[in-house]
Design an enzyme around this catalytic site. Structure first.
Site, PDB file in Angstrom:
ATOM      1  N   TRP A   1     -12.115   0.343  -6.845  1.00  0.00           N
ATOM      2  CA  TRP A   1     -11.199   0.484  -6.590  1.00  0.00           C
ATOM      3  C   TRP A   1     -10.702  -0.288  -8.453  1.00  0.00           C
ATOM      4  O   TRP A   1     -10.013   0.667  -9.269  1.00  0.00           O
ATOM      5  CB  TRP A   1     -10.036  -0.492  -5.783  1.00  0.00           C
ATOM      6  CG  TRP A   1     -10.624  -0.008  -4.898  1.00  0.00           C
ATOM      7  CD1 TRP A   1     -10.147  -1.082  -3.825  1.00  0.00           C
ATOM      8  CD2 TRP A   1      -9.576   0.984  -3.662  1.00  0.00           C
ATOM      9  NE1 TRP A   1     -10.115  -0.397  -2.818  1.00  0.00           N
ATOM     10  CE2 TRP A   1      -9.793   1.114  -2.794  1.00  0.00           C
ATOM     11  CE3 TRP A   1      -9.193   2.210  -4.465  1.00  0.00           C
ATOM     12  CZ2 TRP A   1      -9.671   2.237  -1.408  1.00  0.00           C
ATOM     13  CZ3 TRP A   1      -9.100   3.789  -3.532  1.00  0.00           C
ATOM     14  CH2 TRP A   1      -9.361   2.988  -2.289  1.00  0.00           C
TER      15      TRP A   1
ATOM     16  N   THR B   1     -12.053 -13.210  -1.864  1.00  0.00           N
ATOM     17  CA  THR B   1     -12.354 -12.019  -1.677  1.00  0.00           C
ATOM     18  C   THR B   1     -11.605 -11.958  -0.030  1.00  0.00           C
ATOM     19  O   THR B   1     -11.312 -13.290   1.316  1.00  0.00           O
ATOM     20  CB  THR B   1     -13.060 -11.863  -1.199  1.00  0.00           C
ATOM     21  OG1 THR B   1     -14.084 -10.826  -0.985  1.00  0.00           O
ATOM     22  CG2 THR B   1     -14.280 -12.191  -0.158  1.00  0.00           C
TER      23      THR B   1
ATOM     24  N   GLY C   1      -9.789 -16.413  -7.775  1.00  0.00           N
ATOM     25  CA  GLY C   1     -10.034 -15.786  -7.196  1.00  0.00           C
ATOM     26  C   GLY C   1     -11.151 -15.878  -6.127  1.00  0.00           C
ATOM     27  O   GLY C   1     -11.736 -16.745  -5.817  1.00  0.00           O
TER      28      GLY C   1
ATOM     29  N   ASP D   1       1.192  -1.143   0.168  1.00  0.00           N
ATOM     30  CA  ASP D   1       0.089   0.098   0.196  1.00  0.00           C
ATOM     31  C   ASP D   1       0.830   1.435  -0.115  1.00  0.00           C
ATOM     32  O   ASP D   1       0.034   2.026   0.254  1.00  0.00           O
ATOM     33  CB  ASP D   1      -0.783  -0.005   1.172  1.00  0.00           C
ATOM     34  CG  ASP D   1      -2.424  -0.678   0.717  1.00  0.00           C
ATOM     35  OD1 ASP D   1      -2.404  -1.171  -0.786  1.00  0.00           O
ATOM     36  OD2 ASP D   1      -2.776  -1.892   2.085  1.00  0.00           O
TER      37      ASP D   1
ATOM     38  N   ARG E   1     -16.491  -1.953  -2.228  1.00  0.00           N
ATOM     39  CA  ARG E   1     -15.133  -1.147  -2.568  1.00  0.00           C
ATOM     40  C   ARG E   1     -14.131  -1.446  -3.892  1.00  0.00           C
ATOM     41  O   ARG E   1     -13.279  -0.516  -4.371  1.00  0.00           O
ATOM     42  CB  ARG E   1     -14.435  -0.700  -1.421  1.00  0.00           C
ATOM     43  CG  ARG E   1     -13.740   0.699  -1.202  1.00  0.00           C
ATOM     44  CD  ARG E   1     -13.273   1.264   0.153  1.00  0.00           C
ATOM     45  NE  ARG E   1     -12.561   0.023   0.764  1.00  0.00           N
ATOM     46  CZ  ARG E   1     -13.811   0.260   1.698  1.00  0.00           C
ATOM     47  NH1 ARG E   1     -14.496   0.215   2.532  1.00  0.00           N
ATOM     48  NH2 ARG E   1     -12.441  -0.878   2.542  1.00  0.00           N
TER      49      ARG E   1
ATOM     50  N   ASP F   1      -7.506  -3.733  -5.379  1.00  0.00           N
ATOM     51  CA  ASP F   1      -7.187  -2.131  -4.654  1.00  0.00           C
ATOM     52  C   ASP F   1      -5.708  -1.056  -5.442  1.00  0.00           C
ATOM     53  O   ASP F   1      -5.690  -0.471  -4.904  1.00  0.00           O
ATOM     54  CB  ASP F   1      -6.931  -2.314  -2.745  1.00  0.00           C
ATOM     55  CG  ASP F   1      -7.903  -3.112  -2.469  1.00  0.00           C
ATOM     56  OD1 ASP F   1      -8.130  -4.212  -2.829  1.00  0.00           O
ATOM     57  OD2 ASP F   1      -8.529  -3.069  -1.249  1.00  0.00           O
TER      58      ASP F   1
END
Ligand code: GLY
Length: 379
Positions: A228, A212, A210, A92, A224, A152
């Site tokens: 993103w 989450t 994939g 991040d 969200r 993100d």
């Protein structure tokens, strides 16, 4: 809503921020409020850059140097943080260093900010995995249980494009391009919803599955995350001019818009389109910013459509979520969700549910700024 309404909303936000400058300069707001009030936090987690970014936006709007002074004080903290490697073993770096230090560099030419942001870019590059061609989000590098990217991160890679621009070193950009291409190839499902995260095989780099981390279930679209994706595709187009980004932008954005409830504030996961599940106001702010970022690159009819939706989202946020009274909250935007547990996803503890969060506040201000000026973006 008129331009005047948005300016008033931005004035209100700047006034609220100004009230609390003394409290949140040497320390930061915590990631999310508790009972609508942020506590003080050291410069840790992935969210502190939003506080500084809000001060830069407030400075651009008001020209009040109290905001600049506070923001530059926080830039010093960001240099210390990256030099001492405090809580930076994750991807991040863009969320942390773009709205704080890249913004500071672009607005003031600060050498401290430039140095800090370049160190952060190096830190981000250290998470690039050749096998799979992506930036590993979290955890020990190469660990099988964390060998994944997340949607993100499309907002983290602009730090790398900027680093290539200011240093002339193409390596940052190459990594950004590789990560973006891998994200685009794997995160958007055939129905145009998105995975939050995607795993790869650490031995071969082959895409595996994939999943989450913060959504309702692996197969749902975390609101969200989808937002993103909207902003991420707009930024990807801005930096690559690859028309595939426009196609994906349309897909993920139209999916997001189709899942909005009548009042315009998305539920925390797009599985829900009515009922009393919590909303995530931050997703609306992020997606609207993405639509405004993409609009200048589209034909006028299509651009007008996405601008109109962004304005509807802004109006909904001002009407239903904006803080007006400091007795109610020391944040700017109510009704966000940081993380929510679900029967299908027991991983996250409930955190910041129906609360303010710092990225919601930041993107709300960015949205109002985009709607009222010809803003030169920090990303
Ligand atoms: N980037 C982490 C989040 O959106 O919660």
């Amino acid at each position: 809503m008129t331009q005047e309404n948005y300016i008033v909303a931005l004035d209100t936000a700047c006034g609220l921020l100004h009230n609390d400058l003394a409290e949140f300069t040497t320390q930061f707001q915590s990631s999310n409020s508790v009972h609508s009030f942020y506590e003080k936090s050291d410069n840790v987690e992935w969210t502190t850059g939003f506080c500084t970014g809000e001060y830069w936006l407030a400075w651009e709007h008001t020209h009040d140097d109290a905001f600049k002074k506070a923001a530059l004080c926080q830039v010093d903290s960001f240099l210390q943080r990256i030099e001492n490697k405090i809580d930076v073993d994750h991807h991040d770096m863009g969320f942390l260093y773009v709205p704080s230090c890249v913004a500071a560099y672009k607005l003031t030419g600060s050498g401290t900010a430039k140095k800090a942001a370049l160190l952060a870019a190096d830190q981000l590059c250290s998470r690039f995995q050749e096998k799979g061609q992506f930036l590993q989000a979290w955890g020990a590098l190469g660990a099988k249980e964390n060998y994944r990217l997340i949607i993100d991160c499309l907002l983290n890679v602009p730090l790398l494009y900027w680093a290539s621009e200011v240093t002339g070193n193409p390596r940052y950009r190459e990594i950004a391009l590789a990560h973006t291409a891998t994200s685009m190839a794997n995160l958007v499902r055939p129905d145009h919803s998105t995975y939050h995260t995607y795993f790869f095989d650490p031995e071969t780099g082959t895409p595996v599955r994939g999943s989450t981390q913060q959504g309702y279930r692996d197969g749902s679209a975390w609101a969200r995350g989808q937002a993103w994706g909207v902003y991420g595709m707009a930024l990807a187009y801005f930096y690559t001019r690859d028309t595939k980004c426009i196609e994906l932008f349309r897909e993920v954005t139209d999916y997001f818009i189709a899942r909005l409830p009548e009042d315009g504030i998305p539920y925390w996961d797009l599985t829900f389109i009515d009922g009393d599940e919590p909303r995530d106001s931050s997703a609306a702010a992020i997606a609207a910013c993405g639509m405004l970022a993409m609009a200048p690159h589209l034909e006028e009819k299509e651009a007008a459509h996405y601008r109109a939706v962004a304005e509807q989202l802004a109006a909904a946020l001002v009407e239903h979520c904006a803080v007006r009274d400091p007795a109610v909250s020391n944040g700017l935007l109510l009704h966000g969700v940081y993380a929510k547990n679900s029967p299908y996803n027991p991983i996250p503890a409930d955190r910041g549910v129906d609360e303010c969060n710092t990225w919601g506040d930041y993107f709300y201000m960015e949205l109002l700024t985009r709607l009222t000026t010809d803003w030169k973006m920090y990303w």
